[in-house]
Design an enzyme around this catalytic site. Sequence first.
Site, PDB file in Angstrom:
ATOM      1  N   GLU A 106       2.124  20.226  -8.321  1.00  0.00           N
ATOM      2  CA  GLU A 106       0.701  19.869  -8.253  1.00  0.00           C
ATOM      3  C   GLU A 106       0.003  20.345  -9.527  1.00  0.00           C
ATOM      4  O   GLU A 106       0.398  21.356 -10.134  1.00  0.00           O
ATOM      5  CB  GLU A 106       0.094  20.518  -6.994  1.00  0.00           C
ATOM      6  CG  GLU A 106      -1.403  20.396  -6.814  1.00  0.00           C
ATOM      7  CD  GLU A 106      -1.945  18.976  -6.655  1.00  0.00           C
ATOM      8  OE1 GLU A 106      -1.600  18.119  -7.494  1.00  0.00           O
ATOM      9  OE2 GLU A 106      -2.745  18.741  -5.739  1.00  0.00           O
ATOM     10  N   ASP A 107      -1.032  19.617  -9.927  1.00  0.00           N
ATOM     11  CA  ASP A 107      -1.767  20.014 -11.137  1.00  0.00           C
ATOM     12  C   ASP A 107      -2.621  21.250 -10.898  1.00  0.00           C
ATOM     13  O   ASP A 107      -2.579  22.204 -11.662  1.00  0.00           O
ATOM     14  CB  ASP A 107      -2.619  18.836 -11.664  1.00  0.00           C
ATOM     15  CG  ASP A 107      -3.533  18.213 -10.603  1.00  0.00           C
ATOM     16  OD1 ASP A 107      -3.605  18.729  -9.470  1.00  0.00           O
ATOM     17  OD2 ASP A 107      -4.174  17.188 -10.919  1.00  0.00           O
ATOM     18  N   ASP A 110      -7.001  24.182  -5.568  1.00  0.00           N
ATOM     19  CA  ASP A 110      -8.442  24.461  -5.557  1.00  0.00           C
ATOM     20  C   ASP A 110      -8.824  24.978  -4.168  1.00  0.00           C
ATOM     21  O   ASP A 110      -8.626  26.151  -3.868  1.00  0.00           O
ATOM     22  CB  ASP A 110      -9.149  23.158  -5.961  1.00  0.00           C
ATOM     23  CG  ASP A 110     -10.636  23.288  -6.169  1.00  0.00           C
ATOM     24  OD1 ASP A 110     -11.096  24.365  -6.556  1.00  0.00           O
ATOM     25  OD2 ASP A 110     -11.357  22.298  -5.950  1.00  0.00           O
ATOM     26  N   LYS A 138      -7.340  27.978  -8.774  1.00  0.00           N
ATOM     27  CA  LYS A 138      -8.708  28.531  -8.740  1.00  0.00           C
ATOM     28  C   LYS A 138      -8.842  29.320  -7.438  1.00  0.00           C
ATOM     29  O   LYS A 138      -9.339  28.783  -6.438  1.00  0.00           O
ATOM     30  CB  LYS A 138      -9.734  27.397  -8.714  1.00  0.00           C
ATOM     31  CG  LYS A 138      -9.875  26.589  -9.972  1.00  0.00           C
ATOM     32  CD  LYS A 138     -11.043  25.612  -9.768  1.00  0.00           C
ATOM     33  CE  LYS A 138     -11.028  24.490 -10.750  1.00  0.00           C
ATOM     34  NZ  LYS A 138     -12.014  23.440 -10.420  1.00  0.00           N
ATOM     35  N   PHE A 159     -14.708  23.196 -14.100  1.00  0.00           N
ATOM     36  CA  PHE A 159     -14.089  21.881 -13.962  1.00  0.00           C
ATOM     37  C   PHE A 159     -13.283  21.599 -15.219  1.00  0.00           C
ATOM     38  O   PHE A 159     -13.827  21.603 -16.330  1.00  0.00           O
ATOM     39  CB  PHE A 159     -15.136  20.791 -13.730  1.00  0.00           C
ATOM     40  CG  PHE A 159     -14.516  19.505 -13.285  1.00  0.00           C
ATOM     41  CD1 PHE A 159     -14.216  19.288 -11.949  1.00  0.00           C
ATOM     42  CD2 PHE A 159     -14.177  18.522 -14.206  1.00  0.00           C
ATOM     43  CE1 PHE A 159     -13.606  18.113 -11.537  1.00  0.00           C
ATOM     44  CE2 PHE A 159     -13.569  17.339 -13.797  1.00  0.00           C
ATOM     45  CZ  PHE A 159     -13.284  17.142 -12.463  1.00  0.00           C
ATOM     46  N   VAL A 160     -11.985  21.378 -15.044  1.00  0.00           N
ATOM     47  CA  VAL A 160     -11.107  21.223 -16.208  1.00  0.00           C
ATOM     48  C   VAL A 160     -10.499  19.825 -16.275  1.00  0.00           C
ATOM     49  O   VAL A 160     -10.319  19.158 -15.251  1.00  0.00           O
ATOM     50  CB  VAL A 160      -9.983  22.295 -16.207  1.00  0.00           C
ATOM     51  CG1 VAL A 160     -10.548  23.676 -16.493  1.00  0.00           C
ATOM     52  CG2 VAL A 160      -9.199  22.295 -14.904  1.00  0.00           C
TER      53      VAL A 160
HETATM   54  P1  5GP Z   1      -7.797  20.952  -3.234  1.00  0.00           P
HETATM   55  O1  5GP Z   1      -7.394  20.094  -2.090  1.00  0.00           O
HETATM   56  O2  5GP Z   1      -6.943  22.163  -3.475  1.00  0.00           O
HETATM   57  O3  5GP Z   1      -9.270  21.333  -3.135  1.00  0.00           O
HETATM   58  O4  5GP Z   1      -7.840  20.030  -4.479  1.00  0.00           O
HETATM   59  C1  5GP Z   1      -6.835  19.704  -5.276  1.00  0.00           C
HETATM   60  C2  5GP Z   1      -7.244  18.501  -6.081  1.00  0.00           C
HETATM   61  O5  5GP Z   1      -8.614  18.552  -6.510  1.00  0.00           O
HETATM   62  C3  5GP Z   1      -6.450  18.483  -7.366  1.00  0.00           C
HETATM   63  O6  5GP Z   1      -5.239  17.830  -7.189  1.00  0.00           O
HETATM   64  C4  5GP Z   1      -7.361  17.754  -8.306  1.00  0.00           C
HETATM   65  O7  5GP Z   1      -7.157  16.377  -8.169  1.00  0.00           O
HETATM   66  C5  5GP Z   1      -8.765  18.066  -7.817  1.00  0.00           C
HETATM   67  N1  5GP Z   1      -9.376  19.127  -8.647  1.00  0.00           N
HETATM   68  C6  5GP Z   1      -9.722  20.360  -8.262  1.00  0.00           C
HETATM   69  N2  5GP Z   1     -10.261  21.048  -9.287  1.00  0.00           N
HETATM   70  C7  5GP Z   1     -10.256  20.224 -10.349  1.00  0.00           C
HETATM   71  C8  5GP Z   1     -10.681  20.370 -11.721  1.00  0.00           C
HETATM   72  O8  5GP Z   1     -11.171  21.395 -12.197  1.00  0.00           O
HETATM   73  N3  5GP Z   1     -10.488  19.285 -12.526  1.00  0.00           N
HETATM   74  C9  5GP Z   1      -9.952  18.122 -12.075  1.00  0.00           C
HETATM   75  N4  5GP Z   1      -9.830  17.144 -12.959  1.00  0.00           N
HETATM   76  N5  5GP Z   1      -9.553  17.954 -10.786  1.00  0.00           N
HETATM   77  C10 5GP Z   1      -9.701  18.999  -9.941  1.00  0.00           C
END
Ligand code: 5GP
Length: 184
Positions: A106-107, A110, A138, A159-160
Amino acid sequence: MPELKVLISRDQIASRVAEIGADITRDLSGQPVIFVGVLKGAAIFLADLARQVQLDASFDFIGVSSYGNRPSPAQELQHGWDSTGEVRLTKDVDQSMRDRNVILVEDILDTGLTLNFLKRVLLGHQPKSLRIVALLDKPSRRKQPMQADYVGFAIPDEFVVGYGLDYAEQYRNLPDICVVPRPV
Ligand code: 5GP
Protein backbone atom coordinates in the site's frame (compact mmCIF):
# COMPACT_ATOMS: atom_id res chain seq x y z
CA MET A 1 -1.70 24.92 -7.45
CA PRO A 2 0.81 26.20 -4.86
CA GLU A 3 4.43 25.10 -5.01
CA LEU A 4 5.16 21.58 -3.81
CA LYS A 5 7.77 21.02 -1.11
CA VAL A 6 9.93 17.86 -1.13
CA LEU A 7 9.32 15.85 2.05
CA ILE A 8 11.18 12.64 1.13
CA SER A 9 13.70 12.69 -1.69
CA ARG A 10 14.11 10.01 -4.37
CA ASP A 11 17.44 8.98 -2.79
CA GLN A 12 15.88 8.55 0.65
CA ILE A 13 13.05 6.52 -0.90
CA ALA A 14 15.49 4.30 -2.82
CA SER A 15 17.60 3.45 0.22
CA ARG A 16 14.59 2.76 2.45
CA VAL A 17 12.96 0.59 -0.24
CA ALA A 18 16.21 -1.40 -0.49
CA GLU A 19 16.19 -1.92 3.30
CA ILE A 20 12.59 -3.13 3.29
CA GLY A 21 13.40 -5.44 0.35
CA ALA A 22 16.27 -6.94 2.34
CA ASP A 23 13.99 -7.40 5.39
CA ILE A 24 11.38 -9.21 3.28
CA THR A 25 14.04 -11.40 1.64
CA ARG A 26 15.32 -12.38 5.09
CA ASP A 27 11.87 -12.91 6.67
CA LEU A 28 10.53 -15.12 3.89
CA SER A 29 13.72 -17.21 3.87
CA GLY A 30 13.62 -18.58 0.35
CA GLN A 31 9.84 -19.01 -0.01
CA PRO A 32 8.03 -17.60 -3.07
CA VAL A 33 5.77 -14.56 -2.62
CA ILE A 34 2.90 -12.75 -4.33
CA PHE A 35 3.01 -8.97 -4.15
CA VAL A 36 -0.52 -7.54 -4.19
CA GLY A 37 -0.47 -3.82 -4.97
CA VAL A 38 -3.35 -1.51 -4.13
CA LEU A 39 -4.29 0.43 -7.27
CA LYS A 40 -3.20 2.90 -8.32
CA GLY A 41 -1.04 4.56 -5.71
CA ALA A 42 1.13 1.56 -4.85
CA ALA A 43 2.14 0.67 -8.42
CA ILE A 44 5.46 2.52 -8.43
CA PHE A 45 6.37 1.37 -4.92
CA LEU A 46 5.57 -2.25 -5.83
CA ALA A 47 7.73 -2.06 -8.96
CA ASP A 48 10.74 -0.75 -7.01
CA LEU A 49 10.25 -2.95 -3.94
CA ALA A 50 9.85 -6.17 -5.91
CA ARG A 51 13.21 -5.56 -7.58
CA GLN A 52 14.86 -5.36 -4.16
CA VAL A 53 13.50 -8.73 -3.03
CA GLN A 54 15.53 -11.79 -3.82
CA LEU A 55 12.75 -14.38 -3.91
CA ASP A 56 10.59 -15.94 -6.60
CA ALA A 57 7.79 -13.41 -6.92
CA SER A 58 4.60 -12.78 -8.85
CA PHE A 59 2.42 -9.66 -8.96
CA ASP A 60 -1.26 -9.04 -8.56
CA PHE A 61 -3.35 -5.92 -8.04
CA ILE A 62 -6.44 -5.10 -6.03
CA GLY A 63 -8.67 -2.05 -6.29
CA VAL A 64 -10.76 -0.20 -3.72
CA SER A 65 -12.88 2.88 -3.71
CA SER A 66 -14.57 5.04 -1.12
CA TYR A 67 -17.06 6.24 -3.69
CA GLY A 68 -19.85 8.33 -2.31
CA ASN A 69 -17.63 9.38 0.56
CA ARG A 70 -14.58 10.63 -1.20
CA PRO A 71 -14.51 14.43 -0.92
CA SER A 72 -13.63 16.82 -3.71
CA PRO A 73 -9.89 17.24 -4.30
CA ALA A 74 -9.94 20.59 -2.47
CA GLN A 75 -11.72 19.11 0.58
CA GLU A 76 -9.43 16.11 0.53
CA LEU A 77 -6.43 18.41 0.66
CA GLN A 78 -7.93 20.43 3.53
CA HIS A 79 -9.27 17.65 5.73
CA GLY A 80 -7.84 14.38 4.40
CA TRP A 81 -9.87 11.51 3.12
CA ASP A 82 -12.31 11.00 5.96
CA SER A 83 -14.06 7.99 4.59
CA THR A 84 -16.87 6.84 6.88
CA GLY A 85 -15.79 3.25 6.54
CA GLU A 86 -17.59 2.43 3.33
CA VAL A 87 -14.64 1.01 1.46
CA ARG A 88 -15.66 -1.21 -1.42
CA LEU A 89 -13.78 -3.57 -3.68
CA THR A 90 -13.55 -2.44 -7.31
CA LYS A 91 -11.12 -5.15 -8.41
CA ASP A 92 -10.28 -8.44 -6.72
CA VAL A 93 -7.03 -10.33 -7.25
CA ASP A 94 -6.74 -12.39 -10.45
CA GLN A 95 -4.95 -15.46 -9.13
CA SER A 96 -5.49 -17.83 -6.24
CA MET A 97 -3.92 -16.74 -2.93
CA ARG A 98 -4.60 -20.05 -1.22
CA ASP A 99 -1.55 -21.35 0.66
CA ARG A 100 0.65 -18.62 -0.82
CA ASN A 101 2.78 -16.01 0.96
CA VAL A 102 1.02 -12.73 0.23
CA ILE A 103 2.55 -9.28 0.68
CA LEU A 104 -0.02 -6.51 0.46
CA VAL A 105 1.66 -3.35 -0.82
CA GLU A 106 0.00 0.00 0.00
CA ASP A 107 1.17 3.56 -0.64
CA ILE A 108 -0.01 5.17 2.58
CA LEU A 109 -1.65 4.08 5.81
CA ASP A 110 -3.89 6.89 7.03
CA THR A 111 -7.13 6.20 8.95
CA GLY A 112 -6.55 2.44 8.65
CA LEU A 113 -9.96 1.79 7.07
CA THR A 114 -8.63 0.66 3.70
CA LEU A 115 -6.05 -1.76 5.06
CA ASN A 116 -8.44 -3.24 7.62
CA PHE A 117 -10.90 -3.86 4.78
CA LEU A 118 -8.26 -5.33 2.46
CA LYS A 119 -6.82 -7.51 5.18
CA ARG A 120 -10.25 -9.10 5.65
CA VAL A 121 -10.65 -9.56 1.89
CA LEU A 122 -7.24 -11.20 1.48
CA LEU A 123 -7.56 -13.42 4.56
CA GLY A 124 -10.78 -14.66 2.93
CA HIS A 125 -8.57 -16.04 0.14
CA GLN A 126 -6.85 -18.28 2.74
CA PRO A 127 -3.19 -17.41 2.12
CA LYS A 128 -0.39 -19.27 3.89
CA SER A 129 0.79 -15.93 5.29
CA LEU A 130 -0.17 -12.29 4.90
CA ARG A 131 2.19 -9.38 5.47
CA ILE A 132 1.40 -5.72 4.97
CA VAL A 133 3.89 -3.15 3.73
CA ALA A 134 3.08 0.57 3.61
CA LEU A 135 5.51 3.07 2.19
CA LEU A 136 4.10 5.88 4.34
CA ASP A 137 2.25 5.94 7.64
CA LYS A 138 0.35 8.83 9.26
CA PRO A 139 -0.14 7.37 12.77
CA SER A 140 -1.87 10.51 14.08
CA ARG A 141 -4.79 10.00 11.66
CA ARG A 142 -5.78 6.47 12.70
CA LYS A 143 -9.49 5.70 13.21
CA GLN A 144 -9.13 1.93 13.28
CA PRO A 145 -6.13 0.12 14.78
CA MET A 146 -3.78 -1.06 12.05
CA GLN A 147 -0.08 -1.70 12.05
CA ALA A 148 1.84 -2.59 8.93
CA ASP A 149 4.57 -5.22 9.17
CA TYR A 150 6.92 -2.95 7.23
CA VAL A 151 6.71 0.85 7.05
CA GLY A 152 8.91 3.07 4.92
CA PHE A 153 8.44 6.39 6.68
CA ALA A 154 6.15 7.74 9.40
CA ILE A 155 5.02 11.22 8.36
CA PRO A 156 3.01 14.02 9.97
CA ASP A 157 -0.57 14.83 8.96
CA GLU A 158 0.23 16.46 5.64
CA PHE A 159 -1.24 15.78 2.22
CA VAL A 160 1.46 14.23 0.06
CA VAL A 161 1.84 13.46 -3.63
CA GLY A 162 4.42 11.84 -5.89
CA TYR A 163 5.97 8.38 -6.21
CA GLY A 164 2.53 6.99 -7.10
CA LEU A 165 0.39 9.26 -4.91
CA ASP A 166 -1.98 11.67 -6.63
CA TYR A 167 -3.92 14.84 -6.19
CA ALA A 168 -6.92 14.58 -8.53
CA GLU A 169 -4.95 12.00 -10.60
CA GLN A 170 -1.97 14.33 -11.05
CA TYR A 171 1.61 14.13 -9.72
CA ARG A 172 1.82 10.32 -9.55
CA ASN A 173 4.98 10.44 -11.67
CA LEU A 174 6.95 12.82 -9.43
CA PRO A 175 10.10 10.96 -8.32
CA ASP A 176 10.09 12.57 -4.84
CA ILE A 177 7.34 12.58 -2.21
CA CYS A 178 6.12 16.15 -1.84
CA VAL A 179 3.78 18.03 0.49
CA VAL A 180 0.93 19.97 -1.06
CA PRO A 181 0.57 23.04 1.16
CA ARG A 182 -2.95 23.37 2.55
CA PRO A 183 -4.70 26.60 1.64
CA VAL A 184 -4.81 28.99 4.63
P1 5GP B 1 -7.05 5.05 4.83
O1 5GP B 1 -8.15 4.11 4.50
O2 5GP B 1 -5.91 4.47 5.62
O3 5GP B 1 -7.59 6.31 5.51
O4 5GP B 1 -6.56 5.65 3.49
C1 5GP B 1 -5.67 5.15 2.66
C2 5GP B 1 -5.81 5.84 1.33
O5 5GP B 1 -6.07 7.25 1.46
C3 5GP B 1 -4.50 5.77 0.60
O6 5GP B 1 -4.41 4.60 -0.14
C4 5GP B 1 -4.54 6.99 -0.27
O7 5GP B 1 -5.21 6.68 -1.46
C5 5GP B 1 -5.38 7.99 0.49
N1 5GP B 1 -4.51 8.97 1.18
C6 5GP B 1 -4.37 9.14 2.50
N2 5GP B 1 -3.50 10.14 2.76
C7 5GP B 1 -3.08 10.61 1.58
C8 5GP B 1 -2.16 11.65 1.19
O8 5GP B 1 -1.53 12.35 1.98
N3 5GP B 1 -1.98 11.82 -0.15
C9 5GP B 1 -2.64 11.09 -1.08
N4 5GP B 1 -2.39 11.37 -2.35
N5 5GP B 1 -3.53 10.11 -0.74
C10 5GP B 1 -3.73 9.88 0.57
